[in-house]
Design a protein around this motif. Structure first.
Motif, mmCIF file in Angstrom:
data_model
loop_
_atom_site.group_PDB
_atom_site.id
_atom_site.type_symbol
_atom_site.label_atom_id
_atom_site.label_comp_id
_atom_site.label_asym_id
_atom_site.label_seq_id
_atom_site.Cartn_x
_atom_site.Cartn_y
_atom_site.Cartn_z
ATOM 1 N N MET A 85 4.755 15.586 -16.076
ATOM 2 C CA MET A 85 4.905 17.020 -17.145
ATOM 3 C C MET A 85 6.885 16.747 -17.653
ATOM 4 N N VAL A 86 7.074 17.809 -18.626
ATOM 5 C CA VAL A 86 8.681 18.022 -19.313
ATOM 6 C C VAL A 86 8.550 19.460 -20.107
ATOM 7 N N ILE A 87 9.595 19.941 -19.743
ATOM 8 C CA ILE A 87 9.988 21.632 -20.019
ATOM 9 C C ILE A 87 10.942 20.876 -21.230
ATOM 10 N N ALA A 88 10.641 20.859 -22.833
ATOM 11 C CA ALA A 88 11.801 21.236 -23.530
ATOM 12 C C ALA A 88 11.827 22.379 -24.573
ATOM 13 N N VAL A 89 13.487 23.084 -24.043
ATOM 14 C CA VAL A 89 13.877 24.417 -24.803
ATOM 15 C C VAL A 89 13.863 23.881 -26.045
ATOM 16 N N ARG A 111 11.593 27.906 -6.270
ATOM 17 C CA ARG A 111 10.671 27.599 -6.035
ATOM 18 C C ARG A 111 9.738 26.118 -4.858
ATOM 19 N N GLY A 112 11.574 25.502 -4.444
ATOM 20 C CA GLY A 112 11.811 23.998 -3.988
ATOM 21 C C GLY A 112 10.798 22.826 -5.110
ATOM 22 N N VAL A 113 11.322 22.832 -6.433
ATOM 23 C CA VAL A 113 11.188 21.847 -7.288
ATOM 24 C C VAL A 113 12.525 21.537 -7.692
ATOM 25 N N LEU A 114 12.537 20.315 -7.270
ATOM 26 C CA LEU A 114 13.905 19.207 -8.194
ATOM 27 C C LEU A 114 13.610 19.043 -10.242
ATOM 28 N N LEU A 115 14.521 19.196 -10.610
ATOM 29 C CA LEU A 115 14.193 19.078 -12.074
ATOM 30 C C LEU A 115 15.437 18.094 -12.086
ATOM 31 N N PRO A 141 7.287 13.990 -10.246
ATOM 32 C CA PRO A 141 5.652 12.773 -10.547
ATOM 33 C C PRO A 141 5.078 13.661 -10.086
ATOM 34 N N GLU A 142 4.833 14.730 -9.004
ATOM 35 C CA GLU A 142 3.160 15.334 -8.687
ATOM 36 C C GLU A 142 3.008 16.635 -9.028
ATOM 37 N N GLY A 244 19.331 -17.206 -13.961
ATOM 38 C CA GLY A 244 18.552 -17.413 -15.414
ATOM 39 C C GLY A 244 17.099 -15.879 -15.419
ATOM 40 N N PRO A 245 17.168 -15.570 -16.693
ATOM 41 C CA PRO A 245 16.651 -14.091 -16.232
ATOM 42 C C PRO A 245 15.577 -14.317 -15.125
ATOM 43 N N GLY A 246 14.944 -14.772 -15.046
ATOM 44 C CA GLY A 246 13.586 -15.344 -14.162
ATOM 45 C C GLY A 246 14.047 -14.690 -12.778
ATOM 46 N N GLU A 247 15.288 -14.707 -12.422
ATOM 47 C CA GLU A 247 15.505 -14.671 -11.680
ATOM 48 C C GLU A 247 15.676 -12.959 -10.911
ATOM 49 N N VAL A 248 15.775 -12.102 -12.156
ATOM 50 C CA VAL A 248 15.875 -10.631 -12.640
ATOM 51 C C VAL A 248 14.268 -10.300 -11.887
ATOM 52 N N GLU A 249 13.859 -9.702 -10.980
ATOM 53 C CA GLU A 249 12.349 -9.467 -10.313
ATOM 54 C C GLU A 249 11.972 -7.745 -10.978
ATOM 55 N N LEU A 250 10.954 -7.713 -12.053
ATOM 56 C CA LEU A 250 10.567 -6.007 -12.509
ATOM 57 C C LEU A 250 9.113 -6.161 -11.575
ATOM 58 N N ALA A 251 9.083 -4.491 -10.691
ATOM 59 C CA ALA A 251 8.089 -3.857 -10.032
ATOM 60 C C ALA A 251 8.382 -2.561 -10.555
ATOM 61 N N PRO A 252 7.315 -1.910 -10.401
ATOM 62 C CA PRO A 252 7.078 -0.739 -10.238
ATOM 63 C C PRO A 252 8.235 0.083 -9.319
ATOM 64 N N ARG A 253 9.200 1.334 -9.534
ATOM 65 C CA ARG A 253 9.600 2.857 -8.321
ATOM 66 C C ARG A 253 8.883 2.478 -7.599
ATOM 67 N N SER A 254 7.712 2.401 -7.227
ATOM 68 C CA SER A 254 6.775 3.513 -6.370
ATOM 69 C C SER A 254 5.529 2.667 -6.190
ATOM 70 N N ALA A 255 5.095 2.394 -4.894
ATOM 71 C CA ALA A 255 3.902 1.533 -5.154
ATOM 72 C C ALA A 255 2.650 2.531 -5.328
ATOM 73 N N THR A 256 2.952 3.641 -5.098
ATOM 74 C CA THR A 256 1.970 4.554 -4.997
ATOM 75 C C THR A 256 1.140 4.987 -5.559
ATOM 76 N N GLY A 257 0.347 6.468 -5.846
ATOM 77 C CA GLY A 257 -0.029 6.843 -6.741
ATOM 78 C C GLY A 257 -0.811 6.715 -8.284
ATOM 79 N N GLU A 258 -0.373 7.518 -9.160
ATOM 80 C CA GLU A 258 -1.919 7.028 -10.710
ATOM 81 C C GLU A 258 -1.226 6.420 -11.383
ATOM 82 N N GLY A 259 -1.043 4.535 -11.818
ATOM 83 C CA GLY A 259 -0.514 4.486 -13.418
ATOM 84 C C GLY A 259 -0.870 5.003 -14.190
#
Length: 284
Positions: A85-89, A111-115, A141-142, A244-259
């Motif tokens: 969710m984003v807020i754009a002014v 409200r305890g929310v970090l933007l 994210p939540e 080589g580029p193959g040495e750079v691992e690519l993964a989600p930043r988080s393994a939990t939640g809904e993709g």
């Protein structure tokens, strides 16, 4: 930074445009400033102050759904793509942008929310044709649609009541949430080398780094990246490390939640002529 804003639509995302609020309505257009499509959701709730008291007229919220065009071709989805969710002014010409951001941060903190900062390129091209907001923040994210609506209402109050705000877009966007990781005997030196070459700033814009565990880890949350751009990042990091580029691992930043399965997302929408009337006619 030579990023996506300068390389056009290569990394523009999907915006499920869910609200347009705040500001004085244009009498020559339909109800609501820079009106989105006719409301299809629940009626907007009145804004309240932190003590729970109604602070005035409800912020004008109009709910719809739109999928922007210009989505890059990407096979990196699932947990690597998230909805945020984003807020754009949309400020007035003489607005104090710093004050607007501080107001959002103040209300969010209560409200305890970090933007967090996020690139305007996450927004639907229909919105960007209308305005490129200089103040745009992402909820955690939540964060929910209701929470974003409430923050916008508490921060800027009734329509036309907050100096410097014409109106506010509240919406759901798709972002890439990626982690690039490469082993290194000296991660700090590698990070400095990559930073000095501008490899990541050109490709990603904002990113974070971690130097623990004998590796350099780069975290990115922002506009969707094409497969080509992802590979360019891997190649740039690998070149700095002399591997080589193959040495750079690519993964989600988080393994939990809904993709998100990008193949299941609606086809991009047309934008040509969408703003002939000056309204935010982004469609459903």
């Amino acid at each position: 930074m030579g990023r996506i804003g300068k390389t056009a639509a290569a990394a523009l995302l999907v915006l499920a445009l869910s609200a347009c609020t705040g500001g004085t309505p244009d009498p020559a257009s339909s109800p609501g400033p820079t009106a989105a499509p006719p409301a299809t959701g629940a009626a907007p709730a009145a804004a309240t102050d932190p003590a729970g008291q109604v602070s005035g007229e409800a912020v004008s919220l109009e709910t719809g759904t739109d999928v922007g065009n210009g989505r890059p071709a990407s096979s990196h989805d699932g947990l690597m793509v998230r909805r945020r969710m984003v807020i754009a002014v949309h400020p007035t010409p003489d607005a104090d942008l710093g004050a607007l951001r501080r107001q959002l941060d103040r209300v969010a903190a209560e409200r305890g929310v970090l933007l967090s900062d996020i690139s305007p390129d996450v927004l639907d091209p229909v919105v960007l044709e209308h305005v490129v907001p200089e103040v745009i923040v992402a909820l955690p994210p939540e964060g929910t649609h209701e929470e974003a609506d409430a923050l916008a209402g508490l921060a800027f109050g009734p329509v036309g009541s907050f100096t410097g705000v014409e109106h506010v877009h509240v919406g759901s966007v798709l972002v890439h949430d990626l982690q690039f990781r490469i082993g290194s005997a000296d991660p700090a030196a590698l990070a400095e080398t990559i930073a000095s070459e501008g490899i990541l700033s050109d490709a990603l814009g904002n990113y974070s780094t971690s130097l623990d565990g004998g590796a350099l880890t780069v975290g990115y949350t922002g506009p969707l990246l094409s497969d080509e751009l992802v590979e360019a990042v891997r190649e740039g990091m690998a070149r700095g490390a002399g591997v080589g580029p193959g040495e750079v691992e690519l993964a989600p930043r988080s393994a939990t939640g809904e993709g998100v399965d990008l193949s299941a997302e609606p086809e991009p929408a047309e934008t040509e002529g969408a703003h002939a009337s000056g309204r935010d006619d982004s469609g459903h």
